[in-house]
Scaffold this active site. Structure first.
Site, PDB file in Angstrom:
ATOM      1  CB  CYS A  88      -0.906  -0.016   1.229  1.00  0.00           C
ATOM      2  SG  CYS A  88      -2.046   1.370   1.284  1.00  0.00           S
ATOM      3  CG  LEU A  89       4.506   3.455  -2.030  1.00  0.00           C
ATOM      4  CD1 LEU A  89       4.788   4.261  -0.759  1.00  0.00           C
ATOM      5  CD2 LEU A  89       5.790   2.806  -2.527  1.00  0.00           C
TER       6      LEU A  89
END
Length: 151
Positions: A88-89
């Site tokens: 999750c970036l």
């Protein structure tokens, strides 16, 4: 067959070889420029220090207009890493820009290891421990670091 995505990936690979960032490496698999194997070394002065974390990067023909799919192969206990290794970036999702290359992707992930974002968790247990029980969080991270030697 040469396509814009494949030409760009060849440039990314050449740049990564000529000017490698500290603590990360990556290369296409033997028979497919669209699938890469990468390694991120745990950043110094973090619980991830001394870890060797493997990732896969899968590109589509829409690269660099669309981000690749990046996944940890190594087990990583981190607020922003899903159980399946997905990351999750923001730059891999809604903040993607065609100016990012493989080097930028890998250094951004390495930076995320140093500086998690517990407010956007992919792993709620890791996020909660990071905020409320840093000692237990670091203990679990260190277990992943030790596992990374075996993987």
């Amino acid at each position: 067959m040469s396509t814009p995505a494949r030409r760009r990936l060849m440039r990314d690979f050449k740049r990564l070889q000529e000017d490698p960032p500290t603590g990360v490496s990556g290369a296409p698999t033997d028979n497919n420029i669209m699938i890469w194997n990468a390694v991120i070394f745990g950043p110094h002065d973090t619980p991830f220090e001394d870890g060797t974390f493997k990732l896969t990067i899968e590109f589509t023909e829409e690269y660099p207009n669309k981000p690749p799919t990046v996944r940890f192969v190594s087990k990583v206990f981190h607020p922003n890493v899903y159980a399946d290794g997905g990351i999750c970036l923001d730059i891999l999702q809604n903040r993607w820009s065609p100016t990012y290359d493989v080097s930028a992707i890998l250094t951004s992930i390495q930076s995320l290891l140093s500086d998690p974002n517990p407010n956007s968790p992919a792993n709620s247990t890791a996020a909660q421990l990071y905020k409320e029980n840093r000692r237990e969080y670091e203990k679990r991270v260190k277990a992943c670091v030790e596992q990374s030697f075996i993987d």
